[in-house]
Design an enzyme around this catalytic site. Structure first.
Site, short mmCIF file in Angstrom:
data_model
loop_
_atom_site.label_atom_id
_atom_site.label_comp_id
_atom_site.label_asym_id
_atom_site.label_seq_id
_atom_site.Cartn_x
_atom_site.Cartn_y
_atom_site.Cartn_z
N TYR A 105 0.84 -1.20 0.00
CA TYR A 105 0.00 0.00 0.00
C TYR A 105 0.88 1.25 0.00
O TYR A 105 1.96 1.27 0.60
CB TYR A 105 -0.87 0.06 1.26
CG TYR A 105 -2.03 -0.89 1.28
CD1 TYR A 105 -3.22 -0.57 0.64
CD2 TYR A 105 -1.95 -2.09 1.97
CE1 TYR A 105 -4.30 -1.44 0.68
CE2 TYR A 105 -3.03 -2.97 2.01
CZ TYR A 105 -4.19 -2.63 1.36
OH TYR A 105 -5.26 -3.49 1.40
N HIS A 159 -10.60 -3.17 -1.08
CA HIS A 159 -11.48 -2.60 -0.06
C HIS A 159 -12.53 -1.72 -0.74
O HIS A 159 -12.22 -0.98 -1.67
CB HIS A 159 -10.67 -1.74 0.92
CG HIS A 159 -9.66 -2.51 1.71
ND1 HIS A 159 -9.92 -3.00 2.96
CD2 HIS A 159 -8.40 -2.87 1.42
CE1 HIS A 159 -8.84 -3.62 3.42
NE2 HIS A 159 -7.90 -3.56 2.50
FE LIG Z 1 -6.06 -4.65 2.77
#
Ligand SMILES: [Fe+2]
Length: 239
Positions: A105, A159
């Site tokens: 991320y 997500h």
């Molecule tokens: Fe995640």
């Protein structure tokens, strides 16, 4: 107001348990007392609404938010957002966030030893159209390790956050990929005890969404609340 009673509770087993022992964070965060049931009021059963001008077309294409294209397997993600009766939910804000193809991320707290991609932010948003449809272009996220237990790896996932027509239809969840061998090992996915409900978190490979010689397509329909509702992620989510 007449619609105040439309948001029924979800059937047992179709939503994650507050406490799911294999998922460590839930042990600390799950309520230890019974929940207090509050009557619905106007502030929960109306709004929020989002103006179309808040969302740019570029926000729905995660492969074109920087000067170059991100590395990884390009994919198209489409779906419909519906209420419990199968009616389309229009102008619903759909937001996604995800790891890059290497499973990393773009976030200060992510210290996984995998490369960042200068051409990938990993966030997108769009509004559903008149048929409740949304569409994103992105790259398939990679699996990544987390510290829930020894040698723990999250399956590839995206997500999602949706608001629906009211705060009571707010949904935060994760979408998974079909056939992923990490699914059966994942404590977050398995917080939902009902197998059919869990399956509603898995996107479907759909060649009608695919673009030949360009990208595979996946379909992920979302139902906000009710009997066929898409499960939420657990409140104690950490992955
Ligand atoms: Fe995640």
């Amino acid at each position: 107001m007449a619609d105040r009673d439309v948001y029924h509770r979800n059937p047992l087993g179709t939503q994650p348990l507050y406490s799911h022992w294999p998922y460590n964070s839930t042990r600390k965060r799950a309520p230890t007392q019974p929940l207090i049931v509050q009557p619905h009021t106007l502030s929960e059963t109306t709004g929020p609404t989002f103006a179309p001008e808040l969302v740019t077309p570029r926000a729905a294409d995660l492969t074109r938010q920087r000067s170059g294209e991100p590395l990884g397997e390009r994919m198209i993600l489409e779906g419909r957002v519906m209420d419990d009766g199968g009616r389309p939910l229009r102008r619903t804000l759909v937001e996604v966030w995800q790891a890059n193809a290497a499973g990393r991320y773009l976030h200060d707290k992510d210290n996984h030893d995998a490369p960042l991609d200068p051409n990938f932010i990993g966030c997108g948003q769009t509004l559903t159209d008149d048929d409740g449809r949304y569409r994103f272009v992105t790259i398939r996220p990679g699996a990544y390790p987390w510290r829930n237990h020894y040698n723990a790896w999250r399956p590839s996932h995206i997500h999602f956050s949706l608001f629906g027509p009211a705060f009571l239809t707010r949904l935060v969840t994760q979408m998974y990929f079909p056939g992923d061998p990490l699914l059966s090992l994942d404590p977050i996915f398995n917080c939902v005890s009902d197998e059919h409900a869990r399956d509603r978190l898995i996107a479907e490979l759909d060649l009608s969404v695919s673009k030949p010689e360009w990208a595979l397509g996946y379909r992920f329909d979302i139902v906000l609340r009710g009997r066929n509702g898409t499960p939420m992620e657990n409140l104690a989510h950490g992955g």
